[in-house]
Write an enzyme that holds these catalytic residues in place. Structure first.
Site, short mmCIF file in Angstrom:
data_model
loop_
_atom_site.label_atom_id
_atom_site.label_comp_id
_atom_site.label_asym_id
_atom_site.label_seq_id
_atom_site.Cartn_x
_atom_site.Cartn_y
_atom_site.Cartn_z
CG ASP A 203 15.21 -65.75 4.80
OD1 ASP A 203 16.09 -67.23 3.87
OD2 ASP A 203 14.61 -65.56 4.40
CD GLU A 253 19.85 -65.85 2.18
OE1 GLU A 253 19.51 -66.80 1.12
OE2 GLU A 253 18.63 -65.50 2.49
#
Length: 531
Positions: A203, A253
């Site tokens: 993330d 990401e």
């Protein structure tokens, strides 16, 4: 393709556990619910499941505020159930990918609790970014950084010090210059790899490293004080060494406008893949989509990494709704209550986009419910939990509209998601999208995805590999994959002819009586074999 390279062509299904399926009737999805749906996922034809954070968390940001990476959130189940799910999924030929959030932890994490207890100067505060304030009495934030969720990125404590949080105040940023932070995350990776996890999604992968001076942010300054800093690459090289021992893979990401900087994360000793946000946020416009595809493939070519193709995720307005609006791209700043949408138009385009993304070289990510053609739901304000809504002063509806619990059975309470009241309300008419209604319906979105995924797996030339653009009208995307498989997508206002002599493999919608390709429709074709 060797089995070890499965990730280069994989179709990966994103599971937002809280909204997938609830087995115990408390209104919250759980791991037992996912286990019960493994046959559905196997029939759909996916290669892996990516789970949003399923760890112990106060849920201030949907689980992205992690309190303990070695424990499962009690609403979802137990660590033993997670291990069983990983094993049972593997029995169906489905791998498991978990989410790691390196930029921050929860305010309930033991490290942060210790930091608060120790007070200024305590050793645990070095694991985070604590600073005195500016101004005569320290009443001003240490710098001018803004939170990704809106408002200042700093919160002041009663003892006078401030701490950094690029997201919500409940998510204090870690100090990646501290060796204990690096050691702990490598141990977390080993913990999950030992349990059979095949990969990790990282993330906010471009955010963890910070300029130690924590200077004010000046637009355009280079290097950026907290985005895409060079120190990150040493971190991910260390992570890659861990993953390689287990044959595991990473997807980052990474949302960067600079293609050269983006490609650095995909060098052979760093991350395996990264999400393709240019494609995800691209409007339904031929020249923009063509450019997004070309640029993506060009970015990945120098480092030999496969591209990834994503239409929607747990943060993005659902595809059916987005493509039915006047503005078909995606921008967080443009999300507003009451934006008009044409669901029939959006659905037609979403079906075409499904065939487009699945025909492109590389891996594809499918967000739960996309295979059911779910629209974005407008959540009543009193039920919104997403911190983006509150931090925007109530202007932004937040991301809960794409997180509504799935409809499984049309005539069951709460469309078969749970026997209890779902944690987010399902809108009126939600049961019309139920999986049981779509099962066996040749015209349904579910049937389209099942058919496309089966064809993709069985057809040499689809998945990773080269792409050749074909001459076509400006409003048509047309390309060839190895083995003579063609994909045509008509984004124009009127029908266009398809190449003569080709075999129709699959269409996103009915062709014209003369075999022409209608507006907002895609086809997969096979060229005749050479004599």
């Amino acid at each position: 393709m060797p089995d070890s390279d499965w990730w280069r062509s994989a179709v990966i299904y994103q599971v937002y556990v809280r909204s997938f399926a609830d087995a115990d009737g408390d209104g919250t999805g759980d791991l037992a619910g996912v286990r019960a749906k493994l046959p559905y996922l196997a029939q759909l034809g996916v290669d892996a499941l990516w789970f949003n954070p399923w760890y112990a968390s106060p849920m201030a940001d949907g689980g992205y505020d992690v309190a303990d990476y070695r424990a499962i959130h009690p609403s979802f189940g137990t660590l033993a159930e997670a291990e069983k799910l990983i094993e049972e999924a593997a029995g169906h030929g489905i791998r498991t990918i978990v989410d790691i959030v390196p930029n921050h932890v929860s305010e309930a994490h033991p490290w942060f609790r210790a930091a608060l207890a120790e007070g200024p100067g305590g050793p645990s505060r070095d694991l985070f970014h604590f600073r005195p304030g500016r101004g005569e009495h320290g009443e001003l934030a240490p710098n001018d950084w803004q939170s990704e969720f809106g408002g200042p990125a700093w919160t002041r404590l009663p003892d006078g010090e401030w701490y950094l949080h690029l997201f919500a105040p409940e998510q204090p940023d870690l100090n990646w210059a501290h060796p204990a932070v690096r050691t702990e995350h490598e141990e977390i990776l080993r913990f999950w790899f030992e349990r059979g996890v095949a990969g990790v999604r990282i993330d906010s992968a471009a955010l963890p490293a910070k300029d130690p001076a924590l200077p004010d942010f000046t637009p355009g300054q280079d290097p950026h004080p907290y985005l895409d800093r060079d120190e990150l690459h040493d971190i991910y090289r260390s992570w890659r060494a861990v993953a390689d021992r287990y044959g595991a893979v990473f997807v980052g990401e990474v949302w960067l406008p600079d293609s050269e900087r983006f490609a650095r994360y995909l060098r052979p000793d760093e991350l395996h893949t990264a999400f393709n946000f240019a494609f995800l946020s691209c409007p339904w416009e031929p020249e923009r989509l063509r450019a997004a595809i070309r640029d993506t493939l060009a970015e990945h070519a120098p480092v030999g990494a496969p591209a990834t193709w994503v239409l929607c995720n747990h943060d993005i307005t659902r595809t059916v709704t987005r493509y039915g609006r006047a503005e078909t791209g995606f921008d967080f700043a443009a999300k507003r209550f009451g934006t008009p949408t044409d669901p029939a138009l959006g659905t037609r385009r979403a079906r075409a986009a499904a065939l487009l993304s699945l025909a492109l070289p590389g891996a594809t990510y499918l967000y739960q419910g996309e295979e059911l053609g779910l629209p974005e739901a407008e959540i009543p304000r009193e039920h919104i939990e997403d911190p983006m809504h509150a931090r925007s002063g109530g202007v932004d509806p937040g991301r809960d509209g794409c997180r509504v619990p799935l409809p499984w059975t049309a005539d069951a309470p709460h469309a078969g998601f749970s026997t209890g009241e779902p944690w987010l309300p399902q809108p009126p008419g939600w049961a019309a999208h139920a999986a049981d209604l779509q099962d066996g319906d040749p015209a349904s979105m579910l049937t389209l995805y099942r058919t496309a995924l089966a064809l993709r797996r069985a057809t040499p030339g689809l998945g990773d590999g080269p792409l050749e653009w074909l001459e076509s009208p400006e409003e048509v995307l047309a390309f060839r994959r190895p083995g003579g498989v063609l994909c045509l997508v008509n984004l124009g206002a009127g029908p266009v002819p398809v190449p003569e002599g080709t075999e129709l493999l699959l269409a996103s919608g009915a062709l014209g009586a003369d075999g022409a390709l209608p507006s907002d429709t895609a086809v997969w074709l096979r060229e005749p074999a050479a004599a």
